[in-house]
Design an enzyme around this catalytic site. Structure first.
Site, PDB file in Angstrom:
ATOM      1  CG  ASP A  61      51.856  34.980  51.654  1.00 57.86           C
ATOM      2  OD1 ASP A  61      51.944  35.821  50.731  1.00 57.86           O
ATOM      3  OD2 ASP A  61      52.794  34.235  51.983  1.00 57.86           O
ATOM      4  CG  ASP A 115      52.252  32.831  39.632  1.00 58.42           C
ATOM      5  OD1 ASP A 115      52.105  33.526  38.607  1.00 58.42           O
ATOM      6  OD2 ASP A 115      53.186  32.980  40.434  1.00 58.42           O
ATOM      7  CG  ASP A 142      58.972  32.133  45.938  1.00 56.44           C
ATOM      8  OD1 ASP A 142      59.740  32.479  45.015  1.00 56.44           O
ATOM      9  OD2 ASP A 142      57.742  32.004  45.795  1.00 56.44           O
ATOM     10  N   GLY A 170      38.116  40.792  41.655  1.00 58.11           N
ATOM     11  CA  GLY A 170      37.656  39.815  40.665  1.00 58.11           C
ATOM     12  C   GLY A 170      38.449  39.838  39.372  1.00 58.11           C
ATOM     13  N   GLY A 228      56.358  30.450  36.470  1.00 54.79           N
ATOM     14  CA  GLY A 228      56.102  29.286  35.620  1.00 54.79           C
ATOM     15  C   GLY A 228      55.852  28.046  36.459  1.00 54.79           C
TER      16      GLY A 228
END
Ligand code: RIB
Length: 300
Positions: free
Chosen positions: A245, A251, A12, A224, A40
């Site tokens: 952020d 994930d 990233d 939510g 992943g």
């Protein structure tokens, strides 16, 4: 073993900016951060930090980033026996985070495009020990389908997080998954229905339930989570926090949900915990760097 994540890893490259530059404009951004990511890998790391025993099936790049990603898996207690080095360079994700903590993400798959169905087949004996298989869409679709079929053959529930959204995703495979977890915008793309309000999100979700999707879990950011089945629908309210952020928050939610689910918690309680975990994660910078450890989460 608790969880097998079959999916991507990325590097990233996160730029924090005041605004996106205009065409032809060069603009200075206040800050930059680089770290391990990929949907992943992020999900595996979140579950691993909470104490799950996780197997990662992935292809890292044939470069220094790839070595760093393997080290990062090890540091987070993730099994790396099914991590292979591809022939391409590492997957990378240039990410832009605005002052409201919202992000825009580009992905270049790199070695992730080399994670083929045969690779998944090669690790059948390790995967068959898992209580849950987690999949996303940053690897070839045929590999995702192979993993869904393998889950069905082995009697292991599959959680599919259809991110990034791919309109070519075959609903017949989605219906074989025990859990299908898009965010609201992915739900909109997959159903081609509006998702601007909770009512619209529920209608789009119901259209998938009518087609045979089992447990549909729609993450809605600070609004939510909606969990819908044929029998009932439940909305778990979001927790309002000062987000810095939101990169990788979805994930972190999936990883935490999978952790508690495979530890025997019921779906609703696992969703509540995942909601809190993601709320904690958005208060830190970066992707995996913002994921709390078990101790930090319990203290929260
Ligand atoms: O979901 C966030 C992730 O999307 C980032 O880590 C980036 O690598 C992309 O995969």
């Amino acid at each position: 073993m608790d969880i097998a994540v079959i999916g991507s890893n990325m590097v990233d490259l996160i730029t924090y900016l005041e605004r996106m530059p205009e065409e032809g404009e060069t603009l200075e951004a206040p800050e930059f951060e680089m770290g391990c990511g990929g949907k992943g890998a992020n999900q595996a790391v979140a579950a691993g930090r909470l104490g799950s025993d996780v197997l990662m099936v992935t292809k890292v790049g044939n470069d220094l980033f790839g070595q760093n990603t393997i080290e990062n898996f090890k540091k987070n207690g993730i099994r790396t026996d099914a991590v292979e080095i591809g022939t391409k360079t590492s997957g990378v994700a240039p990410i832009f985070v605005d002052p409201n903590a919202k992000n825009r993400i580009l992905i270049i798959q790199g070695a992730n495009s080399e994670l083929l169905p045969e690779t998944v087949e090669n690790y059948r004996h390790q995967i068959e020990e898992a209580k849950l298989i987690i999949l996303q869409l940053e690897i070839p679709l045929e590999t995702v389908y192979k993993a869904i079929d393998m889950g069905a053959e082995l009697g292991i529930p599959v959680l599919l997080n259809p991110a990034p959204a791919n309109p070519a995703l075959d609903l017949e495979y989605v219906k074989k998954c025990t859990y299908f977890a898009p965010n609201e915008s992915e739900l909109g793309i997959l159903t081609d229905m509006p998702v601007g309000s909770l009512g619209e999100i529920k209608a789009a979700a119901a259209s998938l339930i009518q087609k045979g999707v089992k447990n549909l879990i729609v993450t809605m950011g600070d609004k939510g989570v909606l969990w819908m089945t044929e029998e009932k629908e439940t909305v778990i309210e979001g927790k309002k926090v000062d987000a810095i952020d939101t990169t990788g928050a979805g994930d972190s939610f999936i990883g935490c949900f999978a952790h508690y689910l495979t530890k025997g918690y019921v779906i609703e309680e696992s969703l509540q915990k995942a909601n809190l975990y993601a709320a904690q994660a958005v208060q830190g910078r970066g992707t995996q760097s913002s994921y709390p450890t078990k101790e930090e989460f319990l203290a929260y």
